[in-house]
Design a protein around this motif. Structure first.
Motif: not given
Lengths: 506, 153, 335
Positions: C57-62, C40-41, C73-75, C98-99
């Protein structure tokens, strides 16, 4: 800049892969639109990381198609269950749901989808022809203008009246009070949170609507027994053709809805106020306003035309200026940056294929979209045939998911239940719900815009009169506010009996 | 009807009172740059109290004596409301998937008297589909409990 | 009532099963930690803003480069100027999944609203970048330099016709910078708060405000279209990127040294296990090194500033003190 690139755009939109992407986006969008709480903005945000491996042209087509799908899908639950799938579908429930209860669910859905398409098509044509020109108009709208628009929406709708005016007033006040809970962005102070972390998020409009309209309506309707009404809905595609035969009758409402929607949509104002305003005007200009709220097709046509026109128009400032006209556009804008494009005025020059591909895909996307949803009208209408004991828990679960998904917060699910009971009690006691919802959706925006304006003028209210655009809109709004007072007086003067209050809009 | 009207108005007045209290803390004046944070809440709450007071008077004078809800009407309403509230309460502890399975199953059996086979099939498949769509496909996390944790989520 | 009572035996069984799993799960700690469920981001801001963009962007690059076995998962939890998001993470003690991405509201929100949290509650993971601030005016105005503009601001400071400075939110970075300008130069703006940075720049283009202190990325497209003009950058050196190189620092332009950079960093839940922190550091470093991330930084004139561990903590500590001082001077602390 020029429109001559539209051919290039269509070439891109018609690439097989892009057509496929559009269909995928639309299907997802319709599902997301049906689920209340999971709006276009969430849907686009969810898909965003997945678009990284696509060329930007296809990525934007996927995201915008999802958005069109959500715009279409929002009407489905509004009509069938009185649960607006999206904020801009609230006004669709006013007549769509009564139609479904009368067994005209198929006609209501056809009307909604067709009007959505007309609105979208109108906005797309205007964008194609005048995009850069209109962008400059959008820039003229600062906080005072935005406030005056909110004010106009409100006065046009509230003036429709009916019932006990004191109770309408209480509904409005309650809506504004709920909207004020949470952070006050003007001063950065927390209001009415009493140190409770859960209250900091405030009351989300969509959660309130799911509760008040959706859960509240179920509670109210089961009083007469544990069953749903409106099962006799037409089950074949004939209903589409039959509805199409009567729709041209409402051409005035279509045109009005298109203009209101486009005008409200292409600057921060939004689809939701547009749908309410269009509904208000349709009723005001109608020869038989007393039929509104009881299942009048025109009452579905008006808000849906405007909502979809506004939804498409919201793309305009995003493409031309790099400013989001809606929360969904805000997420797409983020996408543009992530794909390595620079949103803003230079996009037309630097990436004509992207911009015109997007504009062309608005045509293809909406045409495919309307055909898809119309083909499924019998299927959607058949949902009402599911036995009560299965459908009820299903609706409640979907509502719970929707409420949770808005902020990923369990407290919102509890709010949904509380709003459900509130909706039930208010309806029984003749407190109208629509003004509450409108106040809740406009409250935040309107208060911010008002206070920003006052900061700009260093505390002077004259800012709403001295700026030409704001001045005109404010004057019209004030006119609508005094209209309910003037109308009986005017009628008496002309020697006609006054038309009694008609309970309608909830 | 009258009693319900009075109670609702009273609750709303109480709510407005709470708002009023906080508005005063925030400052209800008109600063140099427009209204302070508490200005609008203050007036909203004040008008709310006044309006509710008039509604109370109206109700006392000519409120209808008809009951707010009859026993026959209330029974089915509660039959919808309580299980729904129960579902939300269970979600708080066990997560949405388990809660919705229990809720759908219970409701189908209790109200609908559907066959056990249908009950089992639907009450298990619906949460499963929900799980696949939200957690796996759309990557939208929904409330989860110990059962999902046990499965590694 | 029957409905609620029935699940309780299930609950007991499940919680026993759950605890068995938890104790069992702690054993293979010898091997390097890897996530086994989605992460969970949290973004303590709304969708579409700078923090949200970077998180996605970070989530997509990963996802694109298969850097993580599980999705991020961006929340968005934006309530109460981000307090909602921070409190949520604060409540996830010891959680490895959780970050949170932070911006300056990591400091400003608790200081201004009194909401009980502090960055020390969280586990520092990595600093990704620092965001610049630039003084912008509308391109149609005659002000070619910061000096010319400030002279007019000064002239009109006293009257009922003060120059208007637009910014994001209240008692947040934009207002802090504005107050610094006011105090250093002895003048007065009318500060107009807006909801997001994009909205601020558009209001500048529409001449509803006279100037802004937007981040470069929020105004860059309007600048390229010739709608706005950058006057000075709030940093000690020029932005190295060729497009931006010509913009003078505030010190050069106005003779006073006002510099401010905004944190774009990642924190984890309180007491996050050490091996999980190490894994996240590795992941973020890999993301940071991708060409996509590099391009994002240079397009938006963000300062590449990857750092972790003690250096990161030291930076955050210094900046917390800085915000305390600046906000105390500006009268923005919670009374």
């Amino acid at each position: 800049m020029g429109i001559e690139n539209i051919a290039l755009g269509f070439q891109i939109a018609f690439e097989p892969f892009n057509l496929f992407v559009a269909v995928v986006g639309l299907s997802l969008g319709i599902i997301i639109g049906v689920l209340p709480g999971l709006g276009g903005a969430n849907g686009v945000a969810i898909l965003l990381p997945l678009t990284f491996r696509m060329p930007p042209n296809s990525a934007i087509i996927l995201l915008t198609s999802l958005y069109w799908g959500a715009l279409f899908g929002g009407a489905i639950t509004s009509v069938l269950f009185n649960i607006p799938g999206e904020p801009w579908s609230v006004a669709t429930t006013f007549d769509g749901y009564p139609m479904a209860r009368k067994g005209q669910g198929g006609a209501a859905l056809t009307g909604a989808f067709t009007s959505s398409f007309v609105g979208a098509f109108f906005s797309t044509v205007l964008i194609t022809l005048f995009a850069p020109l209109l962008a400059d108009v959008a820039l003229k709208f600062g906080p005072p203008e935005i406030f005056s628009i909110q004010f106009l929406t409100f006065s046009a709708f509230v003036g429709l009246g009916g019932g006990n005016p004191l109770k309408s007033l209480v509904s409005i006040l309650l809506g504004f009070i709920l909207a004020a809970v949470g952070l006050d962005i003007v001063t950065g102070q927390l209001r009415m949170t009493f140190g409770i972390a859960e209250l900091m998020t405030g009351f989300d409009f969509i959660v309130a609507v799911i509760g008040l309209f959706g859960i509240g309506e179920i509670l109210l309707s089961v009083e007469e027994g544990l069953s749903f009404k409106g099962v006799g809905t037409g089950m074949n595609l004939r209903v589409v053709l039959d509805t199409w035969k009567v729709l041209p009758r409402y051409w005035r409402t279509f045109i009005r809805g298109c203009f209101i929607g486009f005008w409200m949509g292409f600057k921060p104002g939004g689809a939701t106020p547009a749908s309410f305003m269009s509904y208000s005007f349709a009723k005001r200009f109608s020869k038989n306003p007393e039929k509104f709220g009881k299942g009048e097709l025109e009452g579905v046509v008006a808000p849906e035309t405007a909502a979809h026109a506004a939804g498409v128009a919201a793309m305009l400032p995003m493409i031309t200026l790099g400013i989001p006209g809606s929360p969904t556009a805000a997420v797409m804008l983020g996408g543009l940056i992530i794909w390595g494009l620079q949103p803003g005025p230079m996009l037309f020059v630097e990436k004509p294929d992207f911009v015109w591909g997007l504009i062309a895909s608005m045509y293809t996307g909406n045409i495919i979209g309307v055909l898809m949803v119309l083909a499924f009208v019998p299927f959607f209408a058949a949902i009402l045939r599911i036995p009560f004991a299965i459908l009820t828990p299903l609706i409640v679960v979907v509502c719970a998911i929707g409420s949770y998904a808005v902020h990923n917060n369990m407290i919102d699910v509890w709010y949904m239940l509380i709003f459900g009971v509130l909706g039930y009690v208010f309806k029984k006691l003749d407190y109208p719900l629509a003004p509450l919802v409108l106040a809740l959706v406009l409250g935040d925006l309107a208060e911010n815009a008002l206070r920003q304006s006052l900061i700009m003028s260093q505390g002077s209210l004259t800012i709403f009169a001295t700026r030409p655009i704001a001045g005109i809109i404010t004057a019209v709004a004030l006119f609508f506010f005094v209209l309910p007072v003037l109308t009986p007086w005017w009628r008496r003067l002309r020697g006609r009996p006054s038309r009694g209050g008609v309970t309608t809009h909830d | 009807m009258r009693a319900a009207d009075l109670i609702t108005a009273a609750v709303l007045m109480l709510l407005a009172g709470v708002v009023l209290f906080d508005a005063v803390r925030l400052g209800i004046g008109w600063g140099t740059d427009g209204p302070k944070s508490g200005f609008f809440p203050f007036w909203l709450a004040t008008i709310m109290i006044a309006t509710c007071a008039v509604i109370v008077l109206q109700a006392l004078r000519r409120g209808s004596a008809a009951p707010f809800v009859t026993r026959e009407q209330l029974a089915p309403v509660l039959k919808v409301l309580w299980p729904a509230a129960g579902m939300v309460a269970v979600t708080q502890f066990l997560g949405l998937y388990v809660a919705s399975a229990l809720y759908i199953g219970f409701y189908m059996r209790w109200v609908g008297r559907h066959s056990w086979l249908a009950v089992m099939a639907l009450s298990l498949s619906i949460p499963l589909v929900t799980f696949l769509v939200f957690e796996k496909w759309l990557l939208v996390p929904l409330p989860k409990g110990p059962f999902e944790a046990w499965l590694g989520y | 009532m029957k409905g609620q009572r029935s699940p309780s035996p299930h609950w007991i069984v499940l919680s026993i099963l759950g605890s068995v799993w938890l104790t069992g799960g702690a054993a293979p700690a010898v091997a390097a930690w890897e996530p086994t469920k989605p992460i969970e981001f949290i973004v303590p801001a709304g969708t579409g803003g700078g923090a949200d963009q970077m998180a996605r962007l970070i989530s997509g690059i990963a996802e694109k480069h298969k850097l993580s076995p599980q999705p991020l998962i961006v929340v968005n939890k934006s309530g109460g100027a981000g307090a909602e998001g921070f409190l949520h993470v604060k409540g996830k003690k010891g959680d490895a999944y959780t970050i949170v991405i932070t911006l300056s509201n990591l400091f400003t929100t608790p200081l201004h609203t009194g909401v009980p949290f502090n960055w020390r509650d969280l586990t520092p993971i990595a600093r990704m970048a620092l965001d610049q601030f630039i003084l912008w005016v509308n391109a149609e105005t005659p002000y070619k330099t910061a000096k010319e503009y400030i002279a007019v601001v000064k002239e009109r400071s006293g009257g009922g016709n003060r120059m208007k400075m637009g910014g994001t939110g209240s008692a947040q970075e934009d207002q802090i910078i504005t107050i610094q300008l006011e105090q250093a130069l002895g003048l007065k703006f009318t500060y107009v708060p807006f909801k997001g940075g994009g909205e601020v720049c558009v209001n500048l283009v529409g001449t509803h405000v006279d100037s802004t202190v937007n981040n470069p990325i929020e105004c860059v497209s309007h600048w390229k279209a010739g709608r706005v003009r950058p006057l000075a950058v709030f940093d000690t050196a020029h932005i190295p990127d060729p497009d931006w190189k010509g913009i003078p620092t505030v010190k050069e332009a106005l003779g006073v040294d006002i510099h401010y950079l905004m944190l774009r960093g990642i924190f984890g839940a309180p007491n996050m296990p050490k091996d999980a922190v190490d894994w996240y550091i590795g992941l973020l470093k890999k993301v940071y090194d991708t060409p996509e991330f590099k391009k994002y930084l240079s397009d938006g004139a963000l300062k590449p500033a990857f750092t972790t561990g003690a250096e990161y903590v030291k930076w955050v500590e210094e900046n917390e003190q800085l915000h305390k001082d600046l906000m105390a001077k500006g009268g923005l602390l919670k009374k």
